[in-house]
Design a protein around this motif. Structure first.
Motif, mmCIF file in Angstrom:
data_model
loop_
_atom_site.group_PDB
_atom_site.id
_atom_site.type_symbol
_atom_site.label_atom_id
_atom_site.label_comp_id
_atom_site.label_asym_id
_atom_site.label_seq_id
_atom_site.Cartn_x
_atom_site.Cartn_y
_atom_site.Cartn_z
ATOM 1 N N LEU A 97 15.173 5.863 6.619
ATOM 2 C CA LEU A 97 13.999 6.514 6.040
ATOM 3 C C LEU A 97 13.705 6.126 4.603
ATOM 4 O O LEU A 97 12.567 6.214 4.154
ATOM 5 N N ALA B 14 7.435 7.560 6.203
ATOM 6 C CA ALA B 14 8.176 6.389 5.750
ATOM 7 C C ALA B 14 7.495 5.096 6.185
ATOM 8 O O ALA B 14 7.355 4.153 5.399
ATOM 9 N N THR C 101 14.547 10.423 2.440
ATOM 10 C CA THR C 101 13.347 9.579 2.522
ATOM 11 C C THR C 101 12.991 9.021 1.161
ATOM 12 O O THR C 101 12.496 7.898 1.041
#
Length: 279
Positions: free
Chosen positions: A268, A123, A228
């Motif tokens: 994330l 990330a 994410t």
């Protein structure tokens, strides 16, 4: 096989890449020596590795170690997959191992901590974090994985090698779970050809935890990957990953990763990460 590789960090001693294997061929690849020392952290999908003749199932709950010069080949029975590749120089590997030149080989199972550290590394790289921060995160993650591998190697050296048939059954169960997280214990036993009791016993001996806990860890790891990517449909995600409902997903993710899905997505995901991205 089409391979898409995005470099996340390229330094003198460290290289990190986001890799997607698309439309892989059927069967095993050609046997080739590993050109580097690297760690392969699966984020999505499942594939098989064969290193110096020893087969292993590689899923999002494990890390595969490539040892330079090791004869290896791969197969992708479930189609394409996505993983992060960490390549370290010999000096970096030696430093992480405390000067020990013997590099552990094989596979390590991830922990909630390594899963989070992995996703935060990816990330932050996508957010454009500087190379100093990415190198620090990479070394911390690699050090933890190598520590787990070294510990496992010491344990294995003190007892006879596991029976090959038991290892085959456990790998078959892990592959079946990776392909279908909705399998019940009886279904899983039938899929690999042994009783649920026997499978539960040898699975715990091989992985250090029961099948239910392993399945939850696998589901949480996959949930982290989707968060994410910015997934917002938690009810649909819960159904896809085999949770009873969104509340069940929230409880298990919170208990395993330490934060609820909404907070993890903010940490994330592509839109809501903080300035430093630290948990």
């Amino acid at each position: 096989m089409a391979v898409e590789r995005t470099c996340l960090l390229d330094g003198d001693d460290l290289y990190v890449a986001d890799v997607s294997c698309l439309d892989p061929p059927h069967g095993w690849t050609e046997v080739r020596p590993a050109p580097v020392f690297g760690l392969v952290l699966v984020r999505r999908g499942m594939f098989q590795g064969r290193a110096d003749g020893v087969e292993q199932v590689l899923d999002p709950a494990c890390v595969y170690v490539e040892r330079m010069g090791c004869e290896q080949q791969f197969a992708h029975p479930c189609g394409g997959d996505v993983y992060t590749e960490l390549v370290l120089s010999e000096p970096q590997v030696a430093e992480l191992l405390g000067g020990d030149p013997e590099v552990p080989q094989g596979m390590a199972f991830t922990t909630p901590g390594t899963a989070m550290a992995h996703r935060l590394l990816v990330a932050r790289a996508r957010d454009g974090a500087d190379s100093f921060e990415l190198a620090e995160r990479t070394l911390a993650l690699a050090g933890e994985v190598l520590s787990v591998l070294a510990s496992a190697a010491r344990i294995e050296s003190g007892r006879p090698a596991r029976d090959a048939e038991r290892r085959r059954l456990v790998d078959a169960a892990r592959a079946a779970l990776a392909a279908d997280l909705g399998l019940g214990l009886d279904q899983l036993g039938r899929a690999v050809g042994c009783s649920p009791y026997h499978l539960s016993r040898i699975f715990r001996a091989a992985t250090g935890e029961g099948i239910a806990r392993y399945r939850n860890r696998l589901r949480v790891t996959l949930a982290l990957e989707r968060l994410t990517e910015g997934e917002t449909r938690l009810a649909a995600l819960a159904q896809e990953l085999g949770f009873t409902d969104q509340a069940h997903l929230t409880r298990v993710v919170h208990r395993t990763a330490g934060l609820p899905p909404g907070r993890l997505r903010a940490l994330l995901g592509p839109a809501g990460r903080g300035a430093d991205g630290r948990a």
